[in-house]
Design a protein around this motif. Structure first.
Motif, PDB file in Angstrom:
ATOM      1  N   LEU A  42       0.808  -1.213   0.000  1.00  0.00           N
ATOM      2  CA  LEU A  42       0.000   0.000   0.000  1.00  0.00           C
ATOM      3  C   LEU A  42       0.846   1.271   0.000  1.00  0.00           C
ATOM      4  O   LEU A  42       0.357   2.338  -0.371  1.00  0.00           O
ATOM      5  CB  LEU A  42      -0.935  -0.003   1.217  1.00  0.00           C
ATOM      6  N   LYS A  43       2.116   1.146   0.417  1.00  0.00           N
ATOM      7  CA  LYS A  43       2.982   2.318   0.401  1.00  0.00           C
ATOM      8  C   LYS A  43       3.093   2.895  -1.001  1.00  0.00           C
ATOM      9  O   LYS A  43       3.201   4.126  -1.183  1.00  0.00           O
ATOM     10  CB  LYS A  43       4.384   1.925   0.922  1.00  0.00           C
ATOM     11  N   LEU A  44       3.051   2.034  -1.995  1.00  0.00           N
ATOM     12  CA  LEU A  44       3.108   2.470  -3.386  1.00  0.00           C
ATOM     13  C   LEU A  44       1.955   3.421  -3.706  1.00  0.00           C
ATOM     14  O   LEU A  44       2.109   4.362  -4.490  1.00  0.00           O
ATOM     15  CB  LEU A  44       3.057   1.238  -4.299  1.00  0.00           C
ATOM     16  N   ARG A 280       2.179  16.493 -10.808  1.00  0.00           N
ATOM     17  CA  ARG A 280       2.513  15.230 -11.459  1.00  0.00           C
ATOM     18  C   ARG A 280       2.810  14.200 -10.380  1.00  0.00           C
ATOM     19  O   ARG A 280       3.567  14.455  -9.440  1.00  0.00           O
ATOM     20  CB  ARG A 280       3.731  15.395 -12.372  1.00  0.00           C
ATOM     21  N   LEU A 281       2.214  13.021 -10.499  1.00  0.00           N
ATOM     22  CA  LEU A 281       2.336  11.988  -9.474  1.00  0.00           C
ATOM     23  C   LEU A 281       3.305  10.891  -9.902  1.00  0.00           C
ATOM     24  O   LEU A 281       3.532  10.684 -11.095  1.00  0.00           O
ATOM     25  CB  LEU A 281       0.956  11.380  -9.196  1.00  0.00           C
ATOM     26  N   PRO A 282       3.871  10.167  -8.941  1.00  0.00           N
ATOM     27  CA  PRO A 282       4.766   9.054  -9.292  1.00  0.00           C
ATOM     28  C   PRO A 282       4.009   8.010 -10.114  1.00  0.00           C
ATOM     29  O   PRO A 282       2.860   7.680  -9.786  1.00  0.00           O
ATOM     30  CB  PRO A 282       5.166   8.478  -7.922  1.00  0.00           C
ATOM     31  N   ASP A 287       9.870   1.460 -10.823  1.00  0.00           N
ATOM     32  CA  ASP A 287      10.725   0.627  -9.988  1.00  0.00           C
ATOM     33  C   ASP A 287      10.381   0.845  -8.513  1.00  0.00           C
ATOM     34  O   ASP A 287      10.769   1.842  -7.903  1.00  0.00           O
ATOM     35  CB  ASP A 287      12.190   0.977 -10.238  1.00  0.00           C
ATOM     36  N   TRP A 288       9.640  -0.080  -7.945  1.00  0.00           N
ATOM     37  CA  TRP A 288       9.243  -0.023  -6.539  1.00  0.00           C
ATOM     38  C   TRP A 288       9.877  -1.169  -5.747  1.00  0.00           C
ATOM     39  O   TRP A 288       9.382  -1.560  -4.690  1.00  0.00           O
ATOM     40  CB  TRP A 288       7.718  -0.084  -6.418  1.00  0.00           C
ATOM     41  N   THR A 289      10.992  -1.674  -6.244  1.00  0.00           N
ATOM     42  CA  THR A 289      11.605  -2.837  -5.590  1.00  0.00           C
ATOM     43  C   THR A 289      12.114  -2.527  -4.190  1.00  0.00           C
ATOM     44  O   THR A 289      12.319  -3.432  -3.387  1.00  0.00           O
ATOM     45  CB  THR A 289      12.780  -3.373  -6.433  1.00  0.00           C
ATOM     46  N   LEU A 291      10.464  -1.459  -1.919  1.00  0.00           N
ATOM     47  CA  LEU A 291       9.399  -1.797  -0.992  1.00  0.00           C
ATOM     48  C   LEU A 291       9.281  -3.315  -0.775  1.00  0.00           C
ATOM     49  O   LEU A 291       8.506  -3.750   0.082  1.00  0.00           O
ATOM     50  CB  LEU A 291       8.061  -1.257  -1.500  1.00  0.00           C
ATOM     51  N   PHE A 292       9.999  -4.106  -1.555  1.00  0.00           N
ATOM     52  CA  PHE A 292       9.921  -5.557  -1.418  1.00  0.00           C
ATOM     53  C   PHE A 292      10.597  -6.011  -0.140  1.00  0.00           C
ATOM     54  O   PHE A 292      11.570  -5.414   0.331  1.00  0.00           O
ATOM     55  CB  PHE A 292      10.586  -6.254  -2.610  1.00  0.00           C
ATOM     56  N   LEU A 293      10.093  -7.089   0.428  1.00  0.00           N
ATOM     57  CA  LEU A 293      10.744  -7.716   1.548  1.00  0.00           C
ATOM     58  C   LEU A 293      11.880  -8.610   1.042  1.00  0.00           C
ATOM     59  O   LEU A 293      11.826  -9.111  -0.086  1.00  0.00           O
ATOM     60  CB  LEU A 293       9.751  -8.576   2.338  1.00  0.00           C
ATOM     61  N   LYS A 294      12.898  -8.814   1.845  1.00  0.00           N
ATOM     62  CA  LYS A 294      13.984  -9.667   1.438  1.00  0.00           C
ATOM     63  C   LYS A 294      13.484 -11.074   1.141  1.00  0.00           C
ATOM     64  O   LYS A 294      12.756 -11.671   1.927  1.00  0.00           O
ATOM     65  CB  LYS A 294      15.050  -9.749   2.529  1.00  0.00           C
ATOM     66  N   GLY A 295      13.890 -11.586   0.002  1.00  0.00           N
ATOM     67  CA  GLY A 295      13.444 -12.937  -0.390  1.00  0.00           C
ATOM     68  C   GLY A 295      12.177 -12.929  -1.212  1.00  0.00           C
ATOM     69  O   GLY A 295      11.754 -13.975  -1.709  1.00  0.00           O
ATOM     70  N   ASN A 296      11.527 -11.739  -1.371  1.00  0.00           N
ATOM     71  CA  ASN A 296      10.295 -11.661  -2.144  1.00  0.00           C
ATOM     72  C   ASN A 296      10.499 -10.999  -3.496  1.00  0.00           C
ATOM     73  O   ASN A 296       9.542 -10.652  -4.173  1.00  0.00           O
ATOM     74  CB  ASN A 296       9.216 -10.887  -1.370  1.00  0.00           C
ATOM     75  N   GLU A 297      11.771 -10.759  -3.877  1.00  0.00           N
ATOM     76  CA  GLU A 297      12.005 -10.086  -5.132  1.00  0.00           C
ATOM     77  C   GLU A 297      11.533 -10.917  -6.306  1.00  0.00           C
ATOM     78  O   GLU A 297      11.142 -10.404  -7.316  1.00  0.00           O
ATOM     79  CB  GLU A 297      13.511  -9.783  -5.293  1.00  0.00           C
TER      80      GLU A 297
END
Length: 297
Positions: A42-44, A280-282, A287-289, A291-297
């Motif tokens: 949801l941070k995205l 203008r919005l993001p 590239d929102w990587t 925000l990924f948790l380690k191991g979830n890439e």
């Protein structure tokens, strides 16, 4: 002018910002841990939400600020319009909302066609994401943070709440049940949140093309235009226009033109509203990587 004022006040400011994005941001931060997969996702869609919404409260809602001055509402009217909008907010899937409009068969509107397609794409994306972390409904039901998040969403407004004190039950968001019972419910909520803060926000918040000319659109017009002949121009200034001295009313309305476009002040006020809300919005596709948790890439 009525449509533009209502669109800005209701769908854009009240629904998109103060109810949907505001509550999603609050609920995720107060109910979900920093490494919770749903909060990360949801941070995205809530990037800088608290900052933008706080600014909008001061610059648009307050007395004699942009929305009050640019619209034809009194301050009392503006506040009542906000309250009415909040009370009538309905949580429901966008395809269902379009179906309820009962558009004539064969009608082709970008809002209906593209909107339903975007909703479907979001649904597919969130369904795949949820499946990674929640194999079944039982896992959703057992996640205490998710359950707290679901209940927190209902605090979007004080509308429709019952009870007092510890017995208060909030139903300001209108979710289908008091508890989160299925993955499908979670997917629908995530889809609804993302859809409103991206697709709907793009439609309701980006209206600069309507204000390319003062003759095309305005948030208010005065009852009378300049005098047709003789003396200095006079213009009847209604007390609801947000300040300024009230000019003497015309002795004979026939001596005045009927105003059919925005005056200089109104047009400038409208441009201020458009300029302050059209950042203008993001991009969602980016590239929102981080925000990924380690191991979830």
């Amino acid at each position: 002018s009525t449509i533009i004022s209502a669109l800005t006040l209701r769908e854009h400011l009240t629904y998109t910002h103060w109810i949907v994005s505001n509550r999603v941001s609050f609920a995720s931060r107060e109910s979900l841990g920093k490494d919770h997969p749903v909060r990360r996702l949801l941070k995205l869609f809530t990037f800088r939400t608290p900052t933008i919404n706080l600014i909008s409260m001061h610059t648009l809602m307050a007395e004699n600020m942009l929305l009050h001055r640019a619209s034809a509402f009194t301050l009392k009217g503006v506040l009542e319009a906000f309250e009415d909008a909040a009370a009538n907010f309905k949580y429901r899937p966008f395809p269902e909302e379009m179906a309820d409009k009962k558009l004539p068969e064969g009608t082709k509107l970008p809002l209906a066609e593209d909107g339903v397609e975007v909703w479907g794409k979001y649904t597919d994306f969130f369904a795949e994401y949820v499946n990674v972390f929640y194999p079944g409904d039982e896992e959703v039901q057992q996640d205490k943070e998710l359950q707290a998040f679901w209940k927190s969403m209902e605090k979007a407004t004080d509308c429709h709440k019952t009870g007092t004190g510890k017995d208060t039950v909030y139903r300001g968001y209108g979710l289908p049940s008091e508890t989160l019972d299925t993955k499908a419910q979670l997917v629908e909520l995530l889809t609804h949140s993302a859809f409103w803060v991206t697709a709907m926000h793009e439609i309701t918040g980006n209206i600069v093309e309507y204000f390319e000319s003062p003759a095309f659109c305005a948030t208010k017009v005065h009852k009378l235009g300049p005098k047709i002949s003789g003396g200095a121009d006079e213009q009847e200034e209604a007390s609801c226009c947000g300040g300024g001295p009230k000019a003497s009313p015309a002795k004979d309305p026939k001596d005045h033109t009927r105003q059919t476009m925005a005056d200089v002040q109104t047009f400038f006020q409208d441009l201020c509203v458009v300029g302050s809300t059209g950042y203008r919005l993001p991009p969602v596709i980016g590239d929102w990587t981080h925000l990924f948790l380690k191991g979830n890439e």
